[in-house]
Design an enzyme around this catalytic site. Structure first.
Site, short mmCIF file in Angstrom:
data_model
loop_
_atom_site.label_atom_id
_atom_site.label_comp_id
_atom_site.label_asym_id
_atom_site.label_seq_id
_atom_site.Cartn_x
_atom_site.Cartn_y
_atom_site.Cartn_z
N GLY A 52 84.54 56.02 -54.57
CA GLY A 52 83.55 56.39 -53.55
C GLY A 52 83.82 55.70 -52.22
N GLY A 105 80.43 51.37 -56.74
CA GLY A 105 79.22 51.73 -56.00
C GLY A 105 78.23 52.44 -56.90
N LYS A 117 75.01 57.18 -61.17
CA LYS A 117 76.36 57.27 -60.62
C LYS A 117 76.91 58.67 -60.92
CE LYS A 117 79.30 54.13 -61.16
NZ LYS A 117 79.68 54.49 -59.78
N GLU A 126 84.42 55.86 -64.83
CA GLU A 126 83.68 54.69 -64.33
C GLU A 126 82.93 54.02 -65.48
OE1 GLU A 126 82.86 56.24 -59.78
OE2 GLU A 126 81.34 56.60 -61.30
N LYS A 144 70.28 52.92 -51.04
CA LYS A 144 70.44 53.31 -52.45
C LYS A 144 69.38 52.68 -53.37
CE LYS A 144 74.47 55.39 -51.58
NZ LYS A 144 75.74 54.94 -52.11
#
Ligand code: 5RP
Length: 240
Positions: A52, A105, A117, A126, A144
């Site tokens: 990301g 992230g 995510k 991930e 976020k």
């Protein structure tokens, strides 16, 4: 009465300067969090690297200290390409065993370090790299942070032939799944983005969605949450 002076400062009639924070662009707040993650690296480590725009800042920062690390395990083809371009060796997870550190992230994060995510579609790899890592440092900008997960549509990676079946199952649970058309994951699968969810019990929903046949991975990271959340803000970096 105040007299405008240079950006970031006003001068009162009594000539006493008052400071106020300048607007900090979201990308700079991402960069702050990404740079703060460098503090978690130890010399000679193989670091797990997420995917990301926030992680891209981390990769760029890693490039400056690449002599200090032994290499990286990547969570996507995109991060592999960026790591390769910086000269950082990308290693196969099968050949390195468990990792000390994973940096990634998120699309949403709570103070409990539960995450959504998969906005970039790399959720399965991930989740694998996060699970294989002793410490997961999540880097986000302050936009976020939420009280309850679900405003960001929840990504679910599915086997292509099961897409409609899984979508019906998710609808029965109150979600509104939307097929991310013209997108194929690095694993050759499809993504459903599930709208209209208010996720009050993230670990329970993660387990429930994972049980639906055809689901590869749900983008809830709650059963293995982040260990550290670094939040880039206008005033600096907050650590949770
Ligand atoms: C990719 C992800 C990313 O971590 C998430 O989408 C956040 O991206 P960005 O740092 O660009 O805001 O989960 O699958």
């Amino acid at each position: 009465m105040t007299v405008p002076a240079q950006a970031g400062t006003v001068v009162s009639a009594a000539r006493k300067p008052l400071q106020f924070p300048l607007a900090v662009h979201p990308d700079d707040r991402k960069k702050r969090a990404a740079h703060a993650a460098l503090d978690y690296l130890t010399d000679g480590v193989v670091v797990g690297v997420g995917t990301g725009s926030t992680v891209n800042h981390f990769i760029d920062a890693l490039a400056g200290i690449r002599g200090r690390i032994a290499g990286a395990v990547s969570s996507s083809e995109a991060s592999t390409a960026r790591l390769g371009a910086t000269g950082i060796e990308v290693l196969d997870l099968n050949s390195v065993g468990s990792l000390e550190l994973y940096v990634d992230g998120a699309d949403e994060a709570t103070a409990h370090r539960h995450l959504i995510k998969g906005g970039g579609g790399a959720l399965t790899r991930e989740k694998i790299v996060a699970a294989a890592s002793r410490r997961f440092v999540c880097i986000v900008d302050d936009s976020k942070l939420v009280d309850v997960l679900g405003r960001f549509p929840l990504p679910v990676e599915v086997i292509p032939m099961a897409r409609s079946f899984v979508a019906r199952q998710l609808s029965m649970r109150g979600g509104r799944p939307v097929w991310r058309e013209r997108f194929v994951t690095d694993n050759g699968n499809h993504i459903l983005d599930v709208h209209n969810l208010t996720i009050l019990d993230p670990p329970a929903l993660e387990s429930e969605i994972n049980q639906i046949p055809g689901v590869v991975t749900v983008g809830l990271f709650a059963r293995r949450p982040a260990d550290v959340l670094l939040i880039g803000e206008a005033a600096g970096v907050k650590r949770l």
